[in-house]
Design an enzyme around this catalytic site. Structure first.
Site, PDB file in Angstrom:
ATOM      1  N   HIS A   1       0.838  -1.206   0.000  1.00  0.00           N
ATOM      2  CA  HIS A   1       0.000   0.000   0.000  1.00  0.00           C
ATOM      3  C   HIS A   1       0.865   1.244   0.000  1.00  0.00           C
ATOM      4  O   HIS A   1       0.578   2.223  -0.683  1.00  0.00           O
ATOM      5  CB  HIS A   1      -0.878   0.045   1.256  1.00  0.00           C
ATOM      6  CG  HIS A   1      -1.938  -0.997   1.285  1.00  0.00           C
ATOM      7  ND1 HIS A   1      -2.456  -1.562   0.148  1.00  0.00           N
ATOM      8  CD2 HIS A   1      -2.593  -1.580   2.311  1.00  0.00           C
ATOM      9  CE1 HIS A   1      -3.373  -2.450   0.500  1.00  0.00           C
ATOM     10  NE2 HIS A   1      -3.467  -2.477   1.795  1.00  0.00           N
TER      11      HIS A   1
ATOM     12  N   ARG B   1       9.711 -15.180 -21.832  1.00  0.00           N
ATOM     13  CA  ARG B   1      10.901 -15.770 -22.452  1.00  0.00           C
ATOM     14  C   ARG B   1      11.317 -16.984 -21.647  1.00  0.00           C
ATOM     15  O   ARG B   1      11.451 -16.917 -20.423  1.00  0.00           O
ATOM     16  CB  ARG B   1      12.046 -14.758 -22.473  1.00  0.00           C
ATOM     17  CG  ARG B   1      13.305 -15.385 -23.076  1.00  0.00           C
ATOM     18  CD  ARG B   1      14.423 -14.410 -23.189  1.00  0.00           C
ATOM     19  NE  ARG B   1      15.049 -14.140 -21.908  1.00  0.00           N
ATOM     20  CZ  ARG B   1      16.009 -13.238 -21.739  1.00  0.00           C
ATOM     21  NH1 ARG B   1      16.403 -12.502 -22.763  1.00  0.00           N
ATOM     22  NH2 ARG B   1      16.551 -13.044 -20.567  1.00  0.00           N
TER      23      ARG B   1
ATOM     24  N   ARG C   1      29.893  -8.123 -23.973  1.00  0.00           N
ATOM     25  CA  ARG C   1      29.109  -6.954 -23.544  1.00  0.00           C
ATOM     26  C   ARG C   1      29.481  -6.460 -22.150  1.00  0.00           C
ATOM     27  O   ARG C   1      29.089  -5.372 -21.751  1.00  0.00           O
ATOM     28  CB  ARG C   1      27.606  -7.223 -23.670  1.00  0.00           C
ATOM     29  CG  ARG C   1      27.002  -8.178 -22.677  1.00  0.00           C
ATOM     30  CD  ARG C   1      25.628  -8.647 -23.169  1.00  0.00           C
ATOM     31  NE  ARG C   1      24.565  -8.424 -22.201  1.00  0.00           N
ATOM     32  CZ  ARG C   1      23.349  -8.947 -22.298  1.00  0.00           C
ATOM     33  NH1 ARG C   1      23.025  -9.701 -23.335  1.00  0.00           N
ATOM     34  NH2 ARG C   1      22.435  -8.718 -21.404  1.00  0.00           N
TER      35      ARG C   1
ATOM     36  N   ARG D   1      11.785 -11.912 -18.257  1.00  0.00           N
ATOM     37  CA  ARG D   1      13.003 -12.724 -18.095  1.00  0.00           C
ATOM     38  C   ARG D   1      12.750 -13.709 -16.952  1.00  0.00           C
ATOM     39  O   ARG D   1      12.704 -13.299 -15.792  1.00  0.00           O
ATOM     40  CB  ARG D   1      14.188 -11.835 -17.744  1.00  0.00           C
ATOM     41  CG  ARG D   1      14.651 -10.903 -18.856  1.00  0.00           C
ATOM     42  CD  ARG D   1      15.873 -10.102 -18.385  1.00  0.00           C
ATOM     43  NE  ARG D   1      16.604  -9.507 -19.481  1.00  0.00           N
ATOM     44  CZ  ARG D   1      16.503  -8.213 -19.837  1.00  0.00           C
ATOM     45  NH1 ARG D   1      15.694  -7.415 -19.186  1.00  0.00           N
ATOM     46  NH2 ARG D   1      17.226  -7.752 -20.841  1.00  0.00           N
TER      47      ARG D   1
ATOM     48  N   ASN E   1      20.889  -6.307 -27.012  1.00  0.00           N
ATOM     49  CA  ASN E   1      22.009  -6.439 -26.070  1.00  0.00           C
ATOM     50  C   ASN E   1      22.961  -7.529 -26.555  1.00  0.00           C
ATOM     51  O   ASN E   1      24.176  -7.348 -26.598  1.00  0.00           O
ATOM     52  CB  ASN E   1      21.509  -6.789 -24.664  1.00  0.00           C
ATOM     53  CG  ASN E   1      20.455  -5.825 -24.172  1.00  0.00           C
ATOM     54  OD1 ASN E   1      20.316  -4.738 -24.713  1.00  0.00           O
ATOM     55  ND2 ASN E   1      19.716  -6.219 -23.157  1.00  0.00           N
ATOM     56  N   ASP E   2      22.373  -8.662 -26.907  1.00  0.00           N
ATOM     57  CA  ASP E   2      23.207  -9.756 -27.402  1.00  0.00           C
ATOM     58  C   ASP E   2      23.554  -9.582 -28.879  1.00  0.00           C
ATOM     59  O   ASP E   2      24.661  -9.890 -29.299  1.00  0.00           O
ATOM     60  CB  ASP E   2      22.506 -11.112 -27.189  1.00  0.00           C
ATOM     61  CG  ASP E   2      22.757 -11.632 -25.781  1.00  0.00           C
ATOM     62  OD1 ASP E   2      23.900 -11.477 -25.294  1.00  0.00           O
ATOM     63  OD2 ASP E   2      21.821 -12.178 -25.174  1.00  0.00           O
TER      64      ASP E   2
ATOM     65  N   CYS F   1      13.294  -5.890 -27.656  1.00  0.00           N
ATOM     66  CA  CYS F   1      13.253  -5.842 -26.193  1.00  0.00           C
ATOM     67  C   CYS F   1      14.631  -5.590 -25.601  1.00  0.00           C
ATOM     68  O   CYS F   1      14.803  -5.577 -24.390  1.00  0.00           O
ATOM     69  CB  CYS F   1      12.634  -7.103 -25.626  1.00  0.00           C
ATOM     70  SG  CYS F   1      13.507  -8.599 -26.101  1.00  0.00           S
TER      71      CYS F   1
ATOM     72  N   GLU G   1      18.776 -12.456 -31.809  1.00  0.00           N
ATOM     73  CA  GLU G   1      19.871 -11.815 -31.072  1.00  0.00           C
ATOM     74  C   GLU G   1      21.226 -12.418 -31.404  1.00  0.00           C
ATOM     75  O   GLU G   1      22.201 -12.185 -30.705  1.00  0.00           O
ATOM     76  CB  GLU G   1      19.608 -11.865 -29.565  1.00  0.00           C
ATOM     77  CG  GLU G   1      19.307 -13.246 -29.004  1.00  0.00           C
ATOM     78  CD  GLU G   1      19.000 -13.241 -27.502  1.00  0.00           C
ATOM     79  OE1 GLU G   1      19.290 -12.243 -26.826  1.00  0.00           O
ATOM     80  OE2 GLU G   1      18.493 -14.267 -27.011  1.00  0.00           O
TER      81      GLU G   1
HETATM   82  C1  PEP Z   1      18.991  -8.941 -25.328  1.00  0.00           C
HETATM   83  O1  PEP Z   1      19.913  -9.718 -25.493  1.00  0.00           O
HETATM   84  O2  PEP Z   1      18.857  -7.874 -25.946  1.00  0.00           O
HETATM   85  C2  PEP Z   1      17.962  -9.232 -24.310  1.00  0.00           C
HETATM   86  C3  PEP Z   1      16.885  -8.497 -24.214  1.00  0.00           C
HETATM   87  O3  PEP Z   1      18.174 -10.283 -23.485  1.00  0.00           O
HETATM   88  P1  PEP Z   1      19.159 -10.303 -22.238  1.00  0.00           P
HETATM   89  O4  PEP Z   1      19.615  -8.897 -22.001  1.00  0.00           O
HETATM   90  O5  PEP Z   1      18.376 -10.876 -21.121  1.00  0.00           O
HETATM   91  O6  PEP Z   1      20.228 -11.201 -22.725  1.00  0.00           O
HETATM   92 MG    MG Z   2      19.808 -11.760 -24.812  1.00  0.00          MG
END
Ligand code: PEP
Ligand code: MG
Length: 567
Positions: A186, A329, A462, A293, A451-452, A499, A428
């Site tokens: 709350h 996912r 990364r 995730r 990201n990947d 994403c 990815e």
């Molecule tokens: C990605 O790889 O862009 C992604 C969204 O997955 P994660 O960052 O969990 O690897």
């Molecule tokens: Mg990824």
């Protein structure tokens, strides 16, 4: 620095007012007339009801209908014949009204606290609130009134009960810090409704704070500084002013459709890591979940989560989101995400090794449990399945075959699920990008994991700062890959989203619009800013900039053009 859960975004600097929730002291005297004592209890309930309804009215004005309903719920709870009978029975047995109220409420608090479920545990907070206030009425104790706190107050409490906060003057409260409660407590819901920065679940904070002490807090990161020095206080004030200015500008996008300046409709989803985060996505006006995730379930546990545990988590999310889509996912472990109890061998190149869908297809027992849980949860909302780290068509076919096998089993068991559940993939890897045209014929949708994709396309870890200068989505290699992936999806008429973090990068927005990206899935806090960015570009304008961008040879040139054209 103290750490808690950032449950209401923003920065605050102010002086502490500690709110204690100590129960009023009463004497356990056996009343001479039990019937009269029962009547005294009833009168206290009447006073409680009247005061609570007044509080609900002022709450409705300050924090909206939803928060007012929490207080109205207190009246419903105390009117419950079961609770009333329990209390009256104790009074008839010779207890004074105070003790009867105290003991019966304590039983309920204990019962509700025994569950792991946050919503049920909140019922305990409600009953605690009801108990304190009833006892105050019965003993004639004055309630501490948060309405009276001076401007620039940081409220510090064990848990902020709805009644404490009724009629709160938000202009006077610079922040809220509590010892208990998460994002859906709350206190947190109220803090967000009132737009007061809040940090929750800060262990032992009450014993460290004295009334009047200066405090700086960051409600996004969930951090608290007691007695900040002048430079720190100054920094927090500056961040607060910038935050408020930016928020005021974004508010006009709340409740709006996500469309480009020339009216092309886009989908704007949020990324989450656990079911409770879905509340944050809703609060921030996200239209669904584009990436759940699921690793958290596996990483926060000492052993494999059971089908039932997973089912509950997925169902909770689906129900929270109601008819909005939730893209779950499937397990993406390995690489930087190790799960000790799986006993995976150490690898020389974990990012290129036995991870994500490769692991899952090899450990069908684990994968099947997860897919069953997702399929069962699909009966409670709009759920989709998403497969991570796909590199070839066979992986998609194998997952789809497994999903069909589980569907057949569920049919035999008479268990419901969404027969039309979508099975999409994350694009990815460079391999998936190269064969995007083939994958688009197999998958129900694409979601680009930049990201990947950036890491693998640029062959750059990364997480390695030495080569971070190469890790850029603006590199022409990555941009060409994005263009191809989106084009392939459109060719087959399947939904294509993103994403990875780049979906929220406002510099990239015109390029994504020009390529034809349909769904943007970003962290909850970036939803409104992303909508604002999308709304500023027409397709024609985005095309014009993107044409120049795609002629660039280096990421520096790309960034320069995008910065020069930023809106
Ligand atoms: C990605 O790889 O862009 C992604 C969204 O997955 P994660 O960052 O969990 O690897
Ligand atoms: Mg990824």
């Amino acid at each position: 620095m103290y750490y808690g859960i950032g449950g209401s975004a923003g920065y605050g600097v102010g002086r502490a007012v500690v709110i204690s929730d100590e129960l009023p002291v009463y004497e356990k005297i056996k009343p001479s007339d039990a019937a009269a004592e029962a009547e005294r209890f009833q009168s206290a309930v009447d006073v409680f009801t009247e005061k609570t309804m007044q509080m609900a009215d002022s709450m409705r004005l300050s924090a909206g209908q939803k928060n007012a309903e929490i207080l109205e719920g207190h009246v419903v709870m105390i009117s419950d014949p079961f609770i009333q009978d329990e209390i009256k029975e104790k009074i008839m047995q010779g207890m004074c009204a105070e003790q009867a109220v105290d003991e019966v409420c304590a039983q309920f608090i204990e019962m509700f606290n025994m569950t792991e479920d946050e919503l049920t545990m909140q019922r305990a907070t409600d009953i605690r609130d009801i108990r304190t206030r009833l006892l105050r009425i019965l003993t004639g104790t004055q309630e501490k009134d948060i309405r009276e706190v001076p401007a620039g107050t940081v409220i510090v409490a064990k848990d902020l009960t709805p009644s404490m906060t009724a009629g709160i003057v938000k202009e006077n409260v610079a922040g809220i810090i509590t010892e208990t409660g998460g994002v859906t407590s709350h206190s947190a819901i109220l803090a967000r409704a009132l737009e007061i920065p809040g940090v929750f679940s800060v262990e032992g904070i009450i014993s460290k704070v004295k009334d009047g002490m200066e405090i700086a807090l960051d409600g996004s990161e969930g951090t608290v500084i007691l007695e900040p020095d002048e430079a720190q206080a100054q920094e927090y004030r500056k961040k607060r002013d910038e935050f408020l200015e930016a928020r005021a500008g974004l508010e006009k996008y709340r409740g709006k459709e996500t469309r480009t300046a020339d009216g092309i409709s886009k989908v704007l989803y949020g990324n989450i890591g656990k079911p409770d985060d879905a509340a944050k996505v809703i609060e921030n006006d996200g239209e669904g979940i584009g990436l759940f995730r699921t690793e958290f379930l596996f990483m926060n546990s000492k052993e494999l989560p059971t089908e039932e545990e997973q089912f509950e988590a997925y169902k909770k999310t689906a129900e929270l989101m109601k008819d909005r889509e939730v893209i779950i996912r499937t397990l993406d472990i390995g690489g930087d995400k190790d799960i000790p109890y799986l006993g995976l061998e150490k690898e020389d190149n974990p990012f290129l090794g036995y991870r994500a869908i490769r692991f899952c297809l090899n450990r069908e027992d684990i994968y099947k449990t997860q897919l069953r849980a997702i399929l069962r949860a699909s009966a409670f909302g709009k759920v989709s399945i998403m497969v991570p780290l796909v590199t070839c068509v066979k992986e998609v076919r194998d997952v789809k075959a497994l999903v069909e096998k589980i569907k057949a089993e569920l049919d035999i068991e008479g268990v419901s699920y969404d027969k039309n559940i979508k099975v999409g993939i994350m694009v990815e890897t460079p391999a998936a990008s190269e064969i995007a045209d083939l994958l688009a014929k197999e998958a129900d949708f694409f979601s680009i994991g930049t990201n990947d994709l950036t890491q693998y396309t640029m062959a750059v870890d990364r997480g390695n700062s030495k080569v971070a200068y190469l890790y850029s989505v603006f590199n022409p290699a990555v941009l060409r890959s994005l263009k191809r992936i989106i084009g392939a999806a459109k060719q087959e008429n399947i939904m294509v989203g993103m994403c990875g973090e780049a979906a929220a990068d406002q510099l990239l927005t015109p390029v994504l619009i020009s390529f034809g990206l349909e769904e943007f899935s970003v962290s909850a806090g970036s939803v409104l800013a992303t909508r604002a960015a999308i709304c500023k570009w027409s397709k024609a304008d985005a095309d014009a900039v993107t044409q120049k961008v795609m002629e660039c040879a280096t990421q520096e040139e790309v960034i320069e053009i995008l910065k020069a054209n930023k809106r």
